[in-house]
Design a protein around this motif. Sequence first.
Motif, PDB file in Angstrom:
ATOM      1  N   GLY A 116       0.824  -1.199   0.000  1.00 42.68           N
ATOM      2  CA  GLY A 116       0.000   0.000   0.000  1.00 42.68           C
ATOM      3  C   GLY A 116       0.859   1.248   0.000  1.00 42.68           C
ATOM      4  O   GLY A 116       1.877   1.305   0.692  1.00 42.68           O
ATOM      5  N   VAL A 117       0.450   2.239  -0.785  1.00 46.72           N
ATOM      6  CA  VAL A 117       1.127   3.530  -0.818  1.00 46.72           C
ATOM      7  C   VAL A 117       0.088   4.598  -0.481  1.00 46.72           C
ATOM      8  O   VAL A 117      -0.838   4.844  -1.252  1.00 46.72           O
ATOM      9  N   PHE A 118       0.241   5.190   0.704  1.00 50.52           N
ATOM     10  CA  PHE A 118      -0.618   6.302   1.117  1.00 50.52           C
ATOM     11  C   PHE A 118       0.014   7.603   0.636  1.00 50.52           C
ATOM     12  O   PHE A 118       1.233   7.776   0.729  1.00 50.52           O
ATOM     13  N   VAL A 119      -0.815   8.529   0.166  1.00 55.04           N
ATOM     14  CA  VAL A 119      -0.346   9.832  -0.281  1.00 55.04           C
ATOM     15  C   VAL A 119      -1.106  10.883   0.526  1.00 55.04           C
ATOM     16  O   VAL A 119      -2.338  10.885   0.557  1.00 55.04           O
ATOM     17  N   PHE A 120      -0.339  11.775   1.185  1.00 58.37           N
ATOM     18  CA  PHE A 120      -0.920  12.783   2.076  1.00 58.37           C
ATOM     19  C   PHE A 120      -0.845  14.152   1.423  1.00 58.37           C
ATOM     20  O   PHE A 120       0.234  14.613   1.045  1.00 58.37           O
ATOM     21  N   SER A 121      -1.992  14.821   1.326  1.00 62.11           N
ATOM     22  CA  SER A 121      -2.045  16.111   0.629  1.00 62.11           C
ATOM     23  C   SER A 121      -1.448  17.240   1.450  1.00 62.11           C
ATOM     24  O   SER A 121      -0.978  18.224   0.880  1.00 62.11           O
ATOM     25  N   THR A 122      -1.455  17.125   2.774  1.00 60.24           N
ATOM     26  CA  THR A 122      -0.918  18.194   3.619  1.00 60.24           C
ATOM     27  C   THR A 122       0.043  17.625   4.659  1.00 60.24           C
ATOM     28  O   THR A 122      -0.032  16.446   5.018  1.00 60.24           O
ATOM     29  N   THR A 123       0.906  18.493   5.149  1.00 63.33           N
ATOM     30  CA  THR A 123       1.838  18.113   6.211  1.00 63.33           C
ATOM     31  C   THR A 123       1.065  17.710   7.465  1.00 63.33           C
ATOM     32  O   THR A 123       1.470  16.794   8.183  1.00 63.33           O
ATOM     33  N   GLU A 124      -0.064  18.366   7.719  1.00 66.67           N
ATOM     34  CA  GLU A 124      -0.876  18.051   8.900  1.00 66.67           C
ATOM     35  C   GLU A 124      -1.410  16.618   8.836  1.00 66.67           C
ATOM     36  O   GLU A 124      -1.410  15.908   9.838  1.00 66.67           O
ATOM     37  N   ASP A 148     -10.267   8.334 -16.889  1.00 64.65           N
ATOM     38  CA  ASP A 148     -10.686   9.657 -16.448  1.00 64.65           C
ATOM     39  C   ASP A 148     -12.177   9.684 -16.126  1.00 64.65           C
ATOM     40  O   ASP A 148     -12.728  10.724 -15.818  1.00 64.65           O
ATOM     41  N   LYS A 149     -12.837   8.570 -16.206  1.00 64.21           N
ATOM     42  CA  LYS A 149     -14.276   8.516 -15.975  1.00 64.21           C
ATOM     43  C   LYS A 149     -14.589   8.815 -14.517  1.00 64.21           C
ATOM     44  O   LYS A 149     -13.923   8.351 -13.613  1.00 64.21           O
ATOM     45  N   GLY A 150     -15.613   9.578 -14.301  1.00 59.63           N
ATOM     46  CA  GLY A 150     -16.079   9.853 -12.953  1.00 59.63           C
ATOM     47  C   GLY A 150     -15.297  10.953 -12.253  1.00 59.63           C
ATOM     48  O   GLY A 150     -15.603  11.312 -11.130  1.00 59.63           O
ATOM     49  N   GLY A 151     -14.264  11.497 -12.860  1.00 58.94           N
ATOM     50  CA  GLY A 151     -13.529  12.600 -12.263  1.00 58.94           C
ATOM     51  C   GLY A 151     -12.614  12.206 -11.121  1.00 58.94           C
ATOM     52  O   GLY A 151     -12.021  13.049 -10.489  1.00 58.94           O
ATOM     53  N   ALA A 152     -12.504  10.938 -10.796  1.00 62.18           N
ATOM     54  CA  ALA A 152     -11.630  10.509  -9.705  1.00 62.18           C
ATOM     55  C   ALA A 152     -10.234  10.249 -10.244  1.00 62.18           C
ATOM     56  O   ALA A 152     -10.043   9.988 -11.418  1.00 62.18           O
ATOM     57  N   ALA A 153      -9.252  10.336  -9.355  1.00 63.90           N
ATOM     58  CA  ALA A 153      -7.886  10.013  -9.761  1.00 63.90           C
ATOM     59  C   ALA A 153      -7.821   8.519 -10.012  1.00 63.90           C
ATOM     60  O   ALA A 153      -8.062   7.726  -9.121  1.00 63.90           O
ATOM     61  N   ALA A 154      -7.547   8.142 -11.238  1.00 63.97           N
ATOM     62  CA  ALA A 154      -7.536   6.725 -11.604  1.00 63.97           C
ATOM     63  C   ALA A 154      -6.514   5.983 -10.768  1.00 63.97           C
ATOM     64  O   ALA A 154      -5.375   6.392 -10.660  1.00 63.97           O
ATOM     65  N   GLY A 155      -6.944   4.908 -10.169  1.00 60.11           N
ATOM     66  CA  GLY A 155      -6.048   4.062  -9.395  1.00 60.11           C
ATOM     67  C   GLY A 155      -5.913   4.456  -7.954  1.00 60.11           C
ATOM     68  O   GLY A 155      -5.575   3.636  -7.121  1.00 60.11           O
ATOM     69  N   ALA A 156      -6.146   5.702  -7.613  1.00 61.08           N
ATOM     70  CA  ALA A 156      -6.049   6.148  -6.229  1.00 61.08           C
ATOM     71  C   ALA A 156      -7.424   6.063  -5.581  1.00 61.08           C
ATOM     72  O   ALA A 156      -8.430   6.368  -6.198  1.00 61.08           O
ATOM     73  N   ILE A 157      -7.425   5.652  -4.333  1.00 57.95           N
ATOM     74  CA  ILE A 157      -8.667   5.508  -3.585  1.00 57.95           C
ATOM     75  C   ILE A 157      -8.599   6.443  -2.392  1.00 57.95           C
ATOM     76  O   ILE A 157      -7.634   6.400  -1.622  1.00 57.95           O
ATOM     77  N   THR A 158      -9.569   7.317  -2.242  1.00 56.76           N
ATOM     78  CA  THR A 158      -9.599   8.236  -1.108  1.00 56.76           C
ATOM     79  C   THR A 158     -10.087   7.465   0.113  1.00 56.76           C
ATOM     80  O   THR A 158     -11.193   6.933   0.111  1.00 56.76           O
ATOM     81  N   VAL A 159      -9.232   7.398   1.142  1.00 57.66           N
ATOM     82  CA  VAL A 159      -9.580   6.651   2.350  1.00 57.66           C
ATOM     83  C   VAL A 159      -9.909   7.567   3.525  1.00 57.66           C
ATOM     84  O   VAL A 159     -10.449   7.118   4.527  1.00 57.66           O
ATOM     85  N   ALA A 160      -9.565   8.841   3.398  1.00 61.08           N
ATOM     86  CA  ALA A 160      -9.896   9.867   4.390  1.00 61.08           C
ATOM     87  C   ALA A 160      -9.681  11.205   3.696  1.00 61.08           C
ATOM     88  O   ALA A 160      -8.960  11.268   2.694  1.00 61.08           O
ATOM     89  N   PRO A 161     -10.274  12.283   4.204  1.00 60.04           N
ATOM     90  CA  PRO A 161     -10.032  13.581   3.573  1.00 60.04           C
ATOM     91  C   PRO A 161      -8.533  13.889   3.539  1.00 60.04           C
ATOM     92  O   PRO A 161      -7.847  13.829   4.557  1.00 60.04           O
ATOM     93  N   GLY A 162      -8.008  14.151   2.352  1.00 56.75           N
ATOM     94  CA  GLY A 162      -6.598  14.474   2.194  1.00 56.75           C
ATOM     95  C   GLY A 162      -5.662  13.280   2.183  1.00 56.75           C
ATOM     96  O   GLY A 162      -4.446  13.450   2.178  1.00 56.75           O
ATOM     97  N   VAL A 163      -6.223  12.061   2.151  1.00 55.00           N
ATOM     98  CA  VAL A 163      -5.396  10.848   2.167  1.00 55.00           C
ATOM     99  C   VAL A 163      -5.896   9.897   1.081  1.00 55.00           C
ATOM    100  O   VAL A 163      -7.053   9.494   1.086  1.00 55.00           O
ATOM    101  N   LYS A 164      -4.980   9.558   0.160  1.00 56.34           N
ATOM    102  CA  LYS A 164      -5.302   8.608  -0.899  1.00 56.34           C
ATOM    103  C   LYS A 164      -4.461   7.357  -0.714  1.00 56.34           C
ATOM    104  O   LYS A 164      -3.387   7.404  -0.105  1.00 56.34           O
ATOM    105  N   LEU A 165      -4.938   6.266  -1.265  1.00 54.84           N
ATOM    106  CA  LEU A 165      -4.229   4.994  -1.169  1.00 54.84           C
ATOM    107  C   LEU A 165      -4.172   4.333  -2.537  1.00 54.84           C
ATOM    108  O   LEU A 165      -5.176   4.231  -3.236  1.00 54.84           O
TER     109      LEU A 165
END
Length: 193
Positions: A116-124, A148-165
């Motif tokens: 799993g690779v989590f990506v954090f949008s902010t330092t907080e 690009d369907k649905g406007g979501a980042a392809a392959g990334a799954i939002t698991v919390a606000p500001g956190v993708k997996l």
Amino acid sequence: MQRRLMFQSLLPLAGAFLFATSGPALAETVAEQKAEIQKMRSATLARLYKVHPAAKADVQKAAGYAVFSNVGINLILLSAAGGSGVAHDNGSGQDIYMKMVSGGFGIGLGVKDFRGVFVFSTTEKLKQFTESGWEASAQADAAAKAGDKGGAAAGAITVAPGVKLYQLTENGLALQATIQGTKYFKNDDLNGR
């Protein structure tokens, strides 16, 4: 009563399996354990960038990211998983070594190995993850949208606000991620106390 006895007899087996399959736990020194985790991180990111090239820019422009290796087992009614990883602050360059554990009940039999690779949008968000730990106690299953369907980042799954997996399996990028009942926390042995 019979179900409870079966659960109690399977629990040590699941624990032994998770210990035996956790690579960094088998390394003898702290330096060797860190080296194993660094090697896993490099291999995981290289694989992610190969199957989903756009993820590289996502990881590089983020405040930080965390990479985990997870091995799980499902024995009839008991499921357990454990793993290790490292969070990286893109601003400071600091690495924070972490652990993860999960468990639950579910019918099935088998072993699941994923990264799993989590990506954090902010330092907080990164700091909250590394300092306070994080627990996905609610149902945290989400489906990735293709292309690009649905406007979501392809392959990334939002698991919390500001956190993708991004979740990788043997077959490539997972279209669905399951992190329910998983706890992430600092590895004090590798970070120092």
